[in-house]
Design a protein around this motif. Sequence first.
Motif, PDB file in Angstrom:
ATOM      1  N   GLY A   1      45.142  43.673  55.464  1.00 56.45           N
ATOM      2  CA  GLY A   1      44.547  44.991  55.654  1.00 56.45           C
ATOM      3  C   GLY A   1      44.817  45.971  54.535  1.00 56.45           C
ATOM      4  N   THR A   2      45.247  45.474  53.360  1.00 53.23           N
ATOM      5  CA  THR A   2      45.551  46.382  52.243  1.00 53.23           C
ATOM      6  C   THR A   2      44.624  46.140  51.053  1.00 53.23           C
ATOM      7  OG1 THR A   2      47.238  44.883  51.324  1.00 53.23           O
ATOM      8  CG2 THR A   2      47.985  46.530  52.926  1.00 53.23           C
ATOM      9  N   GLY A   3      43.499  45.486  51.284  1.00 60.75           N
ATOM     10  CA  GLY A   3      42.572  45.199  50.197  1.00 60.75           C
ATOM     11  C   GLY A   3      42.917  43.900  49.497  1.00 60.75           C
ATOM     12  N   SER A   4      41.998  43.396  48.693  1.00 63.75           N
ATOM     13  CA  SER A   4      42.156  42.065  48.110  1.00 63.75           C
ATOM     14  C   SER A   4      42.833  42.052  46.745  1.00 63.75           C
ATOM     15  CB  SER A   4      40.782  41.397  47.981  1.00 63.75           C
ATOM     16  OG  SER A   4      39.943  42.152  47.115  1.00 63.75           O
ATOM     17  N   ASN A   5      43.095  43.201  46.151  1.00 60.95           N
ATOM     18  CA  ASN A   5      43.619  43.254  44.791  1.00 60.95           C
ATOM     19  C   ASN A   5      45.091  42.830  44.746  1.00 60.95           C
ATOM     20  OD1 ASN A   5      44.300  43.805  42.164  1.00 60.95           O
ATOM     21  ND2 ASN A   5      43.750  45.975  42.225  1.00 60.95           N
ATOM     22  N   PRO A   6      45.424  41.725  44.042  1.00 62.95           N
ATOM     23  CA  PRO A   6      46.824  41.294  43.984  1.00 62.95           C
ATOM     24  C   PRO A   6      47.750  42.283  43.284  1.00 62.95           C
ATOM     25  CG  PRO A   6      45.345  39.518  43.331  1.00 62.95           C
ATOM     26  CD  PRO A   6      44.526  40.773  43.380  1.00 62.95           C
ATOM     27  N   ALA A   7      47.195  43.210  42.522  1.00 68.88           N
ATOM     28  CA  ALA A   7      48.043  44.209  41.872  1.00 68.88           C
ATOM     29  C   ALA A   7      48.678  45.151  42.891  1.00 68.88           C
ATOM     30  CB  ALA A   7      47.239  45.011  40.849  1.00 68.88           C
ATOM     31  N   TYR A   8      48.107  45.186  44.107  1.00 69.32           N
ATOM     32  CA  TYR A   8      48.609  46.092  45.144  1.00 69.32           C
ATOM     33  C   TYR A   8      49.059  45.258  46.342  1.00 69.32           C
ATOM     34  CZ  TYR A   8      48.694  49.814  48.663  1.00 69.32           C
ATOM     35  OH  TYR A   8      49.071  50.679  49.654  1.00 69.32           O
ATOM     36  N   ILE A   9      50.381  45.026  46.419  1.00 70.26           N
ATOM     37  CA  ILE A   9      50.962  44.298  47.541  1.00 70.26           C
ATOM     38  C   ILE A   9      52.127  45.128  48.073  1.00 70.26           C
ATOM     39  CG2 ILE A   9      51.881  42.100  48.365  1.00 70.26           C
ATOM     40  CD1 ILE A   9      50.786  40.738  45.924  1.00 70.26           C
ATOM     41  N   PRO A  10      51.853  46.165  48.853  1.00 65.68           N
ATOM     42  CA  PRO A  10      52.951  47.008  49.335  1.00 65.68           C
ATOM     43  C   PRO A  10      53.851  46.207  50.281  1.00 65.68           C
ATOM     44  CG  PRO A  10      50.906  47.521  50.491  1.00 65.68           C
ATOM     45  CD  PRO A  10      50.552  46.551  49.400  1.00 65.68           C
ATOM     46  N   PRO A  11      55.201  46.453  50.216  1.00 71.27           N
ATOM     47  CA  PRO A  11      55.915  47.466  49.436  1.00 71.27           C
ATOM     48  C   PRO A  11      56.456  46.963  48.098  1.00 71.27           C
ATOM     49  CG  PRO A  11      57.418  46.494  51.003  1.00 71.27           C
ATOM     50  CD  PRO A  11      56.105  45.770  51.180  1.00 71.27           C
ATOM     51  N   ILE A  12      55.900  45.885  47.548  1.00 70.85           N
ATOM     52  CA  ILE A  12      56.387  45.349  46.275  1.00 70.85           C
ATOM     53  C   ILE A  12      56.002  46.308  45.152  1.00 70.85           C
ATOM     54  CG2 ILE A  12      56.216  43.433  44.646  1.00 70.85           C
ATOM     55  CD1 ILE A  12      55.557  41.653  47.100  1.00 70.85           C
ATOM     56  N   PRO A  13      56.948  46.761  44.347  1.00 73.66           N
ATOM     57  CA  PRO A  13      56.622  47.679  43.258  1.00 73.66           C
ATOM     58  C   PRO A  13      55.607  47.081  42.295  1.00 73.66           C
ATOM     59  CG  PRO A  13      58.998  47.611  43.617  1.00 73.66           C
ATOM     60  CD  PRO A  13      58.408  46.511  44.444  1.00 73.66           C
ATOM     61  N   ASN A  14      54.699  47.906  41.815  1.00 71.07           N
ATOM     62  CA  ASN A  14      53.646  47.426  40.923  1.00 71.07           C
ATOM     63  C   ASN A  14      54.190  46.816  39.639  1.00 71.07           C
ATOM     64  OD1 ASN A  14      51.713  48.247  42.738  1.00 71.07           O
ATOM     65  ND2 ASN A  14      51.328  50.212  41.739  1.00 71.07           N
ATOM     66  N   GLY A  15      55.412  47.200  39.232  1.00 75.53           N
ATOM     67  CA  GLY A  15      55.979  46.682  37.998  1.00 75.53           C
ATOM     68  C   GLY A  15      56.616  45.306  38.114  1.00 75.53           C
ATOM     69  N   ASP A  16      56.762  44.780  39.336  1.00 74.41           N
ATOM     70  CA  ASP A  16      57.374  43.468  39.534  1.00 74.41           C
ATOM     71  C   ASP A  16      56.292  42.389  39.575  1.00 74.41           C
ATOM     72  OD1 ASP A  16      59.795  44.743  39.694  1.00 74.41           O
ATOM     73  OD2 ASP A  16      59.882  44.713  41.891  1.00 74.41           O
ATOM     74  N   TRP A  17      56.539  41.278  38.890  1.00 69.50           N
ATOM     75  CA  TRP A  17      55.585  40.161  38.833  1.00 69.50           C
ATOM     76  C   TRP A  17      54.184  40.677  38.466  1.00 69.50           C
ATOM     77  CZ3 TRP A  17      58.906  40.331  43.264  1.00 69.50           C
ATOM     78  CH2 TRP A  17      59.954  39.399  43.210  1.00 69.50           C
ATOM     79  N   ASN A  18      54.114  41.381  37.365  1.00 62.73           N
ATOM     80  CA  ASN A  18      52.854  42.054  37.001  1.00 62.73           C
ATOM     81  C   ASN A  18      52.151  41.423  35.800  1.00 62.73           C
ATOM     82  OD1 ASN A  18      54.580  42.864  34.993  1.00 62.73           O
ATOM     83  ND2 ASN A  18      54.119  45.048  35.143  1.00 62.73           N
ATOM     84  N   ASN A  19      52.572  40.213  35.405  1.00 66.92           N
ATOM     85  CA  ASN A  19      51.947  39.540  34.265  1.00 66.92           C
ATOM     86  C   ASN A  19      51.246  38.269  34.753  1.00 66.92           C
ATOM     87  OD1 ASN A  19      51.201  38.859  31.663  1.00 66.92           O
ATOM     88  ND2 ASN A  19      53.185  37.948  31.148  1.00 66.92           N
ATOM     89  N   ASN A  20      50.148  38.451  35.465  1.00 71.96           N
ATOM     90  CA  ASN A  20      49.422  37.311  36.057  1.00 71.96           C
ATOM     91  C   ASN A  20      50.366  36.456  36.895  1.00 71.96           C
ATOM     92  OD1 ASN A  20      48.158  37.398  32.858  1.00 71.96           O
ATOM     93  ND2 ASN A  20      46.827  37.878  34.587  1.00 71.96           N
TER      94      ASN A  20
END
Length: 212
Positions: free
Chosen positions: A159-178
């Motif tokens: 329910g948070t959308g399909s974009n893998p860049a947004y996986i709350p509550p994981i910070p956007n800066g973690d695992w952010n290189n594909n």
Amino acid sequence: MSELWSTGNYGWVGVYAGGQDAYCQNFPSASWFNTIESQGWFVEPIWVGPQSQCSGYSAFSNNPSTAYSQGEQQAHLAYTALQDEGFDVSGGGVPIVYDLEKFAPNGTGCQVAAEQFIKGWDATLPRQLPGVYGSAGSSYITNLTGAPAPAFIWGAAWGTGSNPAYIPPIPNGDWNNNQRLKQYQGNVSIAVGGGSAVVDLDEADGPLYSNY
């Protein structure tokens, strides 16, 4: 799988490669993997070994050092299964995801044990790409950033959308290189070959496998 591929709506699939806690113990053969890869599918192999003692499933130890050793053992078992199922592990770089189901925190005891278990998993598969699947919040993936850390994550955040860049509550800066896969919707009924199937929907911005 052929009928599902022919819809043109899907390109990869998560497949249980083994593990004692997998709901179904009838794991695919090397021939099956070869067949679907020849159709065009990419796959994400999943390993479902023991879980946290706070999960209700058969469990790894709550002793951190023992849990670490058990994580190492599961990595060896997963590596052997990948070989038997036809994955080309000789050159390294094969993704394999540990399914870490949600668990109650129980103070910090279960969280620390889970962190050490996954560190053992990560440290034992350095030439491959060890990943972790789990609930973005209640599998405590956010705690797994310390070295050795998973090469990538597969977060369930419905329910948070399909974009893998947004996986709350994981910070956007973690695992952010594909380094992210996201399960964004679950228990969805889809039409397949005149019938229907219930699936979870996922998006990938991370490593997948094909031998073609």
